[in-house]
Design a protein around this motif. Structure first.
Motif, short mmCIF file in Angstrom:
data_model
loop_
_atom_site.label_atom_id
_atom_site.label_comp_id
_atom_site.label_asym_id
_atom_site.label_seq_id
_atom_site.Cartn_x
_atom_site.Cartn_y
_atom_site.Cartn_z
N THR A 136 0.85 -1.19 0.00
CA THR A 136 0.00 0.00 0.00
C THR A 136 0.89 1.24 0.00
O THR A 136 2.02 1.21 0.48
CB THR A 136 -0.92 0.05 1.23
N ILE A 137 0.38 2.32 -0.54
CA ILE A 137 1.07 3.61 -0.50
C ILE A 137 0.16 4.58 0.24
O ILE A 137 -0.89 4.99 -0.27
CB ILE A 137 1.38 4.12 -1.93
N SER A 138 0.54 4.90 1.47
CA SER A 138 -0.34 5.68 2.33
C SER A 138 -0.13 7.18 2.19
O SER A 138 -1.01 7.97 2.55
CB SER A 138 -0.14 5.28 3.80
N LYS A 139 1.02 7.59 1.67
CA LYS A 139 1.30 9.02 1.60
C LYS A 139 2.28 9.30 0.47
O LYS A 139 3.26 8.57 0.28
CB LYS A 139 1.90 9.51 2.91
N ILE A 140 1.99 10.35 -0.30
CA ILE A 140 2.94 10.88 -1.28
C ILE A 140 2.99 12.39 -1.08
O ILE A 140 1.96 13.07 -1.16
CB ILE A 140 2.56 10.55 -2.73
N VAL A 141 4.17 12.91 -0.82
CA VAL A 141 4.36 14.33 -0.59
C VAL A 141 5.29 14.89 -1.67
O VAL A 141 6.32 14.30 -1.97
CB VAL A 141 4.98 14.59 0.81
N GLY A 142 4.91 16.02 -2.27
CA GLY A 142 5.78 16.70 -3.21
C GLY A 142 5.47 16.46 -4.67
O GLY A 142 6.20 16.91 -5.55
N ASP A 143 4.38 15.75 -4.96
CA ASP A 143 4.03 15.44 -6.35
C ASP A 143 2.83 16.23 -6.84
O ASP A 143 2.36 16.01 -7.97
CB ASP A 143 3.75 13.95 -6.51
#
Length: 310
Positions: free
Chosen positions: A44-51
């Protein structure tokens, strides 16, 4: 469950004459990830910051997610993983943004499992993530991001990667204009074949770069940093490219070219002071075009992806 924080650096692929076979890592910028083991299989990918919300959260469509999925499948792990991705590389920049994400995730998940695989053994998983990013499983970004240093991709069947020693005082200047070029678009404009005369010229420059780096011989590096295959075609996609390259050379660069598929432009210099002067000269040209840009100056990064905390 246990978590690991890791980072992986930006890279310069092609390096003028070495289309799809040369790449090297720089010191900054770098993507960061926090990977946590879970009891539930899958990723799972719970967080993406900066995109700016542009990257997919589905693991099967995200380069970091694909890389970790491939790793878990290869070692037959019964555990899963959660990824937090912190993007510091701009998308579509020509600095190996997708590669940095997958490389950081791979060293983290490998660490969490007790490092059962070598960095070289992780490469195929990172290459699969490149396939979903741009349609081609190439290694000229992921190899230097994972391994560090200046890397030669000698072949793909089987994968054959070699590190090339570089002079300690070799510096890279990266100037990234606030534009975006998709790798698949930059690849699409290339010709399917080239004249034998151009091939011979390119082969000579490739060999010259290897010898120049290893001796070291800055004069030979300078004479070899020329691309007669991709740059003449791709340069039209970057505003003011030829003038910017001219200014970089006048400021003392050994050579200047397109980083990866662009629009970032790189230059190599024999000392930091020159590399910084080159960066200012290049940025001034983008300023004249009313284009904002970022400048990064560093040595060749010999470490590559690394664990920040465990």
């Amino acid at each position: 469950m246990k978590s690991v924080k890791a980072s992986a650096p930006a890279t310069v692929a092609n390096v003028s004459c070495g289309f799809d076979i040369f790449g090297f890592a720089v010191e900054a910028p770098a993507d960061e990830v926090i990977v946590t083991l879970t009891d539930n299989p899958g990723v799972t990918i719970s967080k993406i910051v900066g995109d700016d919300g542009r990257l997919p959260r589905e693991a099967e469509k995200n380069t970091s997610g694909v890389a970790v999925l491939e790793f878990l499948k290869a070692i037959d792990s019964k555990l899963g993983a959660n990824i937090e991705l912190y993007k510091h590389l701009p998308l579509g920049s020509g600095m190996g943004s997708s590669a940095a994400s997958s490389a950081a995730a791979l060293v983290a998940i490998n660490e969490l499992h007790g490092n059962p695989l070598t960095r070289e053994q992780l490469l195929p998983f990172a290459m699969e993530s490149e396939r979903i990013a741009c349609g081609s499983a190439h290694a000229d970004n992921v190899a230097p991001s994972l391994l560090g240093g200046f890397v030669l991709i000698r072949g793909y069947a089987p994968l054959d990667v070699a590190s090339i020693p570089t002079p300690a005082e070799l510096y890279c200047t990266l100037v990234h204009p606030h534009l975006e070029l998709k790798t698949e678009d930059s690849r699409r404009v290339l010709k399917p074949s080239i004249p034998i005369k151009d091939a011979i010229t390119q082969w000579g420059n490739i060999a010259g770069m290897v010898v120049g780096l290893m001796k070291p011989d800055y004069g030979l590096i300078q004479r070899s940093l020329h691309d007669v295959v991709a740059e003449p075609i791709r340069s039209v996609l970057i505003p003011g490219f030829h003038k910017i390259k001219e200014e970089a050379m006048q400021a003392g660069a050994l050579g200047c070219g397109i980083s990866g598929s662009g629009p970032t432009i790189f230059a190599l210099s024999s000392e930091r002071a020159v590399a910084e002067r080159v960066g200012k000269a290049m940025q001034q040209q983008f300023d004249l075009l009313k284009l904002k840009s970022d400048v990064f100056v560093s040595r060749i990064n010999g470490e590559g992806a690394k664990i920040l905390s465990a």
